[in-house]
Design an enzyme around this catalytic site. Structure first.
Site, PDB file in Angstrom:
ATOM      1  N   THR A 135       0.814  -1.214   0.000  1.00  0.00           N
ATOM      2  CA  THR A 135       0.000   0.000   0.000  1.00  0.00           C
ATOM      3  C   THR A 135       0.850   1.268   0.000  1.00  0.00           C
ATOM      4  O   THR A 135       2.003   1.246   0.443  1.00  0.00           O
ATOM      5  CB  THR A 135      -0.917  -0.015   1.253  1.00  0.00           C
ATOM      6  OG1 THR A 135      -1.558   1.245   1.370  1.00  0.00           O
ATOM      7  CG2 THR A 135      -0.130  -0.260   2.529  1.00  0.00           C
ATOM      8  N   ASP A 136       0.247   2.363  -0.442  1.00  0.00           N
ATOM      9  CA  ASP A 136       0.933   3.666  -0.391  1.00  0.00           C
ATOM     10  C   ASP A 136       1.120   4.157   1.042  1.00  0.00           C
ATOM     11  O   ASP A 136       1.966   5.006   1.315  1.00  0.00           O
ATOM     12  CB  ASP A 136       0.144   4.710  -1.210  1.00  0.00           C
ATOM     13  CG  ASP A 136      -1.295   4.909  -0.763  1.00  0.00           C
ATOM     14  OD1 ASP A 136      -1.754   4.228   0.181  1.00  0.00           O
ATOM     15  OD2 ASP A 136      -1.993   5.743  -1.367  1.00  0.00           O
ATOM     16  N   GLU A 137       0.334   3.597   1.984  1.00  0.00           N
ATOM     17  CA  GLU A 137       0.343   4.129   3.348  1.00  0.00           C
ATOM     18  C   GLU A 137       1.675   3.918   4.065  1.00  0.00           C
ATOM     19  O   GLU A 137       1.951   4.565   5.074  1.00  0.00           O
ATOM     20  CB  GLU A 137      -0.787   3.504   4.176  1.00  0.00           C
ATOM     21  CG  GLU A 137      -2.135   3.729   3.558  1.00  0.00           C
ATOM     22  CD  GLU A 137      -3.296   3.519   4.515  1.00  0.00           C
ATOM     23  OE1 GLU A 137      -3.075   3.380   5.724  1.00  0.00           O
ATOM     24  OE2 GLU A 137      -4.437   3.491   4.028  1.00  0.00           O
ATOM     25  N   TYR A 185      -1.804  -0.376  11.117  1.00  0.00           N
ATOM     26  CA  TYR A 185      -1.972  -1.081   9.832  1.00  0.00           C
ATOM     27  C   TYR A 185      -0.782  -0.814   8.921  1.00  0.00           C
ATOM     28  O   TYR A 185      -0.133  -1.746   8.425  1.00  0.00           O
ATOM     29  CB  TYR A 185      -3.275  -0.638   9.152  1.00  0.00           C
ATOM     30  CG  TYR A 185      -3.307  -0.965   7.668  1.00  0.00           C
ATOM     31  CD1 TYR A 185      -3.389  -2.288   7.231  1.00  0.00           C
ATOM     32  CD2 TYR A 185      -3.229   0.051   6.695  1.00  0.00           C
ATOM     33  CE1 TYR A 185      -3.385  -2.590   5.863  1.00  0.00           C
ATOM     34  CE2 TYR A 185      -3.232  -0.250   5.346  1.00  0.00           C
ATOM     35  CZ  TYR A 185      -3.311  -1.568   4.929  1.00  0.00           C
ATOM     36  OH  TYR A 185      -3.307  -1.875   3.586  1.00  0.00           O
ATOM     37  N   LYS A 215       2.187  -3.317   7.392  1.00  0.00           N
ATOM     38  CA  LYS A 215       2.444  -3.497   5.947  1.00  0.00           C
ATOM     39  C   LYS A 215       3.894  -3.109   5.628  1.00  0.00           C
ATOM     40  O   LYS A 215       4.556  -3.761   4.818  1.00  0.00           O
ATOM     41  CB  LYS A 215       1.479  -2.662   5.108  1.00  0.00           C
ATOM     42  CG  LYS A 215       0.027  -3.113   5.143  1.00  0.00           C
ATOM     43  CD  LYS A 215      -0.197  -4.502   4.576  1.00  0.00           C
ATOM     44  CE  LYS A 215      -0.028  -4.589   3.072  1.00  0.00           C
ATOM     45  NZ  LYS A 215      -0.399  -5.929   2.552  1.00  0.00           N
TER      46      LYS A 215
HETATM   47  P1  NAD Z   1      -9.819  -7.314   2.456  1.00  0.00           P
HETATM   48  O1  NAD Z   1      -9.809  -7.001   3.909  1.00  0.00           O
HETATM   49  O2  NAD Z   1     -11.047  -7.051   1.657  1.00  0.00           O
HETATM   50  O3  NAD Z   1      -9.450  -8.857   2.232  1.00  0.00           O
HETATM   51  C1  NAD Z   1      -8.443  -9.497   2.953  1.00  0.00           C
HETATM   52  C2  NAD Z   1      -8.605 -10.995   2.757  1.00  0.00           C
HETATM   53  O4  NAD Z   1      -7.531 -11.657   3.437  1.00  0.00           O
HETATM   54  C3  NAD Z   1      -9.907 -11.553   3.338  1.00  0.00           C
HETATM   55  O5  NAD Z   1     -10.514 -12.436   2.427  1.00  0.00           O
HETATM   56  C4  NAD Z   1      -9.466 -12.298   4.586  1.00  0.00           C
HETATM   57  O6  NAD Z   1     -10.293 -13.388   4.923  1.00  0.00           O
HETATM   58  C5  NAD Z   1      -8.062 -12.746   4.173  1.00  0.00           C
HETATM   59  N1  NAD Z   1      -7.195 -13.006   5.332  1.00  0.00           N
HETATM   60  C6  NAD Z   1      -6.984 -12.181   6.386  1.00  0.00           C
HETATM   61  N2  NAD Z   1      -6.158 -12.780   7.272  1.00  0.00           N
HETATM   62  C7  NAD Z   1      -5.814 -13.978   6.739  1.00  0.00           C
HETATM   63  C8  NAD Z   1      -4.985 -15.041   7.179  1.00  0.00           C
HETATM   64  N3  NAD Z   1      -4.334 -14.975   8.342  1.00  0.00           N
HETATM   65  N4  NAD Z   1      -4.858 -16.133   6.393  1.00  0.00           N
HETATM   66  C9  NAD Z   1      -5.531 -16.212   5.212  1.00  0.00           C
HETATM   67  N5  NAD Z   1      -6.355 -15.247   4.750  1.00  0.00           N
HETATM   68  C10 NAD Z   1      -6.482 -14.131   5.507  1.00  0.00           C
HETATM   69  O7  NAD Z   1      -8.561  -6.532   1.865  1.00  0.00           O
HETATM   70  P2  NAD Z   1      -8.363  -5.838   0.438  1.00  0.00           P
HETATM   71  O8  NAD Z   1      -8.856  -4.458   0.514  1.00  0.00           O
HETATM   72  O9  NAD Z   1      -8.833  -6.751  -0.609  1.00  0.00           O
HETATM   73  O10 NAD Z   1      -6.755  -5.753   0.411  1.00  0.00           O
HETATM   74  C11 NAD Z   1      -5.985  -6.825  -0.125  1.00  0.00           C
HETATM   75  C12 NAD Z   1      -4.514  -6.449  -0.049  1.00  0.00           C
HETATM   76  O11 NAD Z   1      -4.288  -5.244  -0.777  1.00  0.00           O
HETATM   77  C13 NAD Z   1      -4.000  -6.185   1.358  1.00  0.00           C
HETATM   78  O12 NAD Z   1      -2.691  -6.699   1.460  1.00  0.00           O
HETATM   79  C14 NAD Z   1      -3.982  -4.667   1.469  1.00  0.00           C
HETATM   80  O13 NAD Z   1      -3.005  -4.244   2.392  1.00  0.00           O
HETATM   81  C15 NAD Z   1      -3.624  -4.298   0.053  1.00  0.00           C
HETATM   82  N6  NAD Z   1      -4.052  -2.977  -0.418  1.00  0.00           N
HETATM   83  C16 NAD Z   1      -5.379  -2.612  -0.297  1.00  0.00           C
HETATM   84  C17 NAD Z   1      -5.804  -1.386  -0.807  1.00  0.00           C
HETATM   85  C18 NAD Z   1      -7.242  -0.960  -0.714  1.00  0.00           C
HETATM   86  O14 NAD Z   1      -7.547   0.174  -1.047  1.00  0.00           O
HETATM   87  N7  NAD Z   1      -8.164  -1.814  -0.303  1.00  0.00           N
HETATM   88  C19 NAD Z   1      -4.877  -0.538  -1.439  1.00  0.00           C
HETATM   89  C20 NAD Z   1      -3.530  -0.945  -1.529  1.00  0.00           C
HETATM   90  C21 NAD Z   1      -3.150  -2.173  -1.027  1.00  0.00           C
HETATM   91  O1  DAU Z   2      -4.233   3.885   0.544  1.00  0.00           O
HETATM   92  C1  DAU Z   2      -4.432   2.520   0.454  1.00  0.00           C
HETATM   93  C2  DAU Z   2      -5.250   2.067   1.639  1.00  0.00           C
HETATM   94  O2  DAU Z   2      -6.572   2.526   1.403  1.00  0.00           O
HETATM   95  C3  DAU Z   2      -5.234   0.567   1.853  1.00  0.00           C
HETATM   96  O3  DAU Z   2      -3.932   0.155   2.160  1.00  0.00           O
HETATM   97  C4  DAU Z   2      -6.178   0.176   2.981  1.00  0.00           C
HETATM   98  O4  DAU Z   2      -6.252  -1.234   3.091  1.00  0.00           O
HETATM   99  C5  DAU Z   2      -7.553   0.719   2.670  1.00  0.00           C
HETATM  100  O5  DAU Z   2      -8.430   0.452   3.751  1.00  0.00           O
HETATM  101  C6  DAU Z   2      -7.500   2.225   2.407  1.00  0.00           C
HETATM  102  O6  DAU Z   2      -7.198   2.955   3.626  1.00  0.00           O
HETATM  103  P1  DAU Z   2      -7.964   4.323   3.978  1.00  0.00           P
HETATM  104  O7  DAU Z   2      -7.908   4.532   5.424  1.00  0.00           O
HETATM  105  O8  DAU Z   2      -7.511   5.426   3.100  1.00  0.00           O
HETATM  106  O9  DAU Z   2      -9.469   3.911   3.473  1.00  0.00           O
HETATM  107  P2  DAU Z   2     -10.899   4.152   4.148  1.00  0.00           P
HETATM  108  O10 DAU Z   2     -11.898   3.780   3.114  1.00  0.00           O
HETATM  109  O11 DAU Z   2     -10.997   3.551   5.496  1.00  0.00           O
HETATM  110  O12 DAU Z   2     -10.932   5.730   4.327  1.00  0.00           O
HETATM  111  C7  DAU Z   2     -10.771   6.611   3.225  1.00  0.00           C
HETATM  112  C8  DAU Z   2     -10.798   8.035   3.753  1.00  0.00           C
HETATM  113  O13 DAU Z   2     -12.113   8.315   4.205  1.00  0.00           O
HETATM  114  C9  DAU Z   2      -9.891   8.282   4.936  1.00  0.00           C
HETATM  115  O14 DAU Z   2      -9.355   9.587   4.855  1.00  0.00           O
HETATM  116  C10 DAU Z   2     -10.803   8.174   6.143  1.00  0.00           C
HETATM  117  C11 DAU Z   2     -12.143   8.668   5.604  1.00  0.00           C
HETATM  118  N1  DAU Z   2     -13.340   8.041   6.186  1.00  0.00           N
HETATM  119  C12 DAU Z   2     -13.406   6.682   6.228  1.00  0.00           C
HETATM  120  C13 DAU Z   2     -14.485   6.051   6.778  1.00  0.00           C
HETATM  121  C14 DAU Z   2     -14.558   4.529   6.850  1.00  0.00           C
HETATM  122  C15 DAU Z   2     -14.389   8.837   6.643  1.00  0.00           C
HETATM  123  O15 DAU Z   2     -14.332  10.079   6.573  1.00  0.00           O
HETATM  124  N2  DAU Z   2     -15.461   8.203   7.192  1.00  0.00           N
HETATM  125  C16 DAU Z   2     -15.560   6.838   7.288  1.00  0.00           C
HETATM  126  O16 DAU Z   2     -16.577   6.333   7.832  1.00  0.00           O
END
Ligand code: NAD
Ligand code: DAU
Length: 337
Positions: A123-125, A149, A153
């Site tokens: 992730t970018d975070e 988190y 990562k």
């Molecule tokens: P998600 O939470 O929707 O899915 C995570 C999945 O991993 C789930 O199906 C869960 O059951 C599985 N899991 C969790 N713990 C596990 C374990 N111990 N063993 C096996 N399976 C397990 O997450 P997502 O949003 O699909 O993110 C997927 C990946 O992408 C993550 O590594 C996250 O850090 C990364 N990522 C997410 C975003 C985003 O915006 N969602 C952006 C950049 C990177």
């Molecule tokens: O940047 C990549 C990341 O994006 C991933 O690595 C993470 O897995 C993914 O969860 C996401 O993180 P964020 O914290 O940016 O996503 P989230 O959707 O939780 O929140 C997006 C923005 O919106 C953040 O600035 C917080 C704000 N927010 C979020 C929620 C859930 C609100 O204002 N209200 C809310 O209820």
């Protein structure tokens, strides 16, 4: 090619499996997922009958299971993680277990079984938070994670690189910005807000809504992962992103518009602790070296995504009531008696 996908029942992983089986129908996929609250087999209903797809319920921290599963695998794409920042603020224990220890277990299995090609999804975070005028993150930005988190990562990214340098494990890493699209768990901003509005509830904007994120449609991210896997240089990191920065308030207003609701549905709530102000990614390296770039325009992608949540009420309502946990896990156990 035979792939092990970890976390394939989650949001990005399930979209990746669908993307890969469509594009490479002769490849075989094993999906290892423990089905936490975020894992949902309903995300994969359309592929579960595919003869090249197999689901294994299990934990990436289970070294014996992982070691068995990787025996005939050519490529591991590692998505599994605890992914929600707010949950990591409540309790970081599972984040360290899965994101750090789970990654270590997978790396050891890859190392001990002939050095399996390993792609790590990150992730970018991990780079921290930007101010309004600073340059976007790139592959050389120093790590500065600020939530439990992102710290977990970051630790996993360091481990992956350490296995490349120490053990010559053939790895690549991609760090991507905020994804959106179908099957995203309704705790994240876009699905939470769209589904709240359908339930007649307000949308909770943290602070004043001025924080900025860079949004990318999930299929564009997955096409980027495909490009890194096929064309990326071993040992390298690639930054992926949507080149689409927008404040939370702007995005909220867009969702309200698409749902035909007014701004009275916004509820400003307490800010997230340690809330990172801005994320943005410079994706020049991926464009130049991989010939990849995001395709879907945000307005189109958001419309498509909100439309998907409107048309799939059954999917998210079962999640919001908690019914999906009982139903799908019971069904899985029955199928596997
Ligand atoms: P998600 O939470 O929707 O899915 C995570 C999945 O991993 C789930 O199906 C869960 O059951 C599985 N899991 C969790 N713990 C596990 C374990 N111990 N063993 C096996 N399976 C397990 O997450 P997502 O949003 O699909 O993110 C997927 C990946 O992408 C993550 O590594 C996250 O850090 C990364 N990522 C997410 C975003 C985003 O915006 N969602 C952006 C950049 C990177
Ligand atoms: O940047 C990549 C990341 O994006 C991933 O690595 C993470 O897995 C993914 O969860 C996401 O993180 P964020 O914290 O940016 O996503 P989230 O959707 O939780 O929140 C997006 C923005 O919106 C953040 O600035 C917080 C704000 N927010 C979020 C929620 C859930 C609100 O204002 N209200 C809310 O209820």
């Amino acid at each position: 090619m035979k792939l092990l996908i970890t976390g394939g029942a989650g949001f990005i992983g399930s979209n990746f499996i669908r993307y890969w089986l469509n594009k490479y129908p002769d490849d075989k996929i094993v999906n290892l997922d423990v089905l936490t609250y975020a894992g949902n087999l309903e995300n994969l209903r359309d592929v579960e009958g595919n003869k090249n797809y197999k689901f294994v319920k299990g934990d990436i921290c289970d070294a014996d299971l992982v070691d068995k599963l990787v025996k005939d695998i050519d490529l591991i794409v590692h998505f599994a993680a605890e992914s929600h920042v707010d949950r990591s603020i409540q309790n970081s224990e599972d984040f360290i277990k899965t994101n750090v220890e789970g990654t270590r277990v997978l790396l050891d299995a890859a190392k001990n079984n002939g050095g399996i090609r390993f792609h790590h999804i990150s992730t970018d975070e991990v780079f921290g938070a930007l101010s309004l005028n600073s340059d976007p993150f790139n592959e050389n930005t120093p790590y500065n994670p600020r939530s439990p988190y992102s710290a977990s990562k970051a630790a996993s990214d360091h481990l992956v690189r350490a296995y490349f340098h120490t053990h010559k494990l053939p790895i690549t890493i991609s760090n991507c910005t905020n994804n959106y699209g179908p099957f995203q768990f309704p705790e994240k901003l876009i699905p939470l807000f769209a589904t709240n509005l359908m339930e007649g509830k307000k949308v909770p904007v943290y602070g004043e809504g001025g924080n900025i994120r860079d949004w990318i449609y999930v299929d564009d991210h997955n096409a980027g992962v495909d490009a890194v896997v096929k064309k990326g240089k071993i040992g390298e990191t690639y930054c992926l992103g949507g080149e689409n920065e927008i404040t939370n308030l702007e995005i909220t207003k867009n969702i309200l518009n698409l749902m035909g609701k007014g701004e009275e549905m916004i509820e400003y709530v307490s800010d997230r602790k340690g809330h990172d102000f801005r994320y943005a990614m410079d994706i020049t390296k991926a464009k130049k070296e991989l010939g990849w770039e995001p395709k879907l325009k945000f307005e189109e992608g958001l419309k498509k995504t909100v439309g998907w949540y409107k048309n799939n009420e059954d999917w998210w309502r079962k999640i919001k009531t908690g019914e999906y946990m009982k139903y799908y896990k019971k069904q899985y156990n029955e199928n596997n008696k």
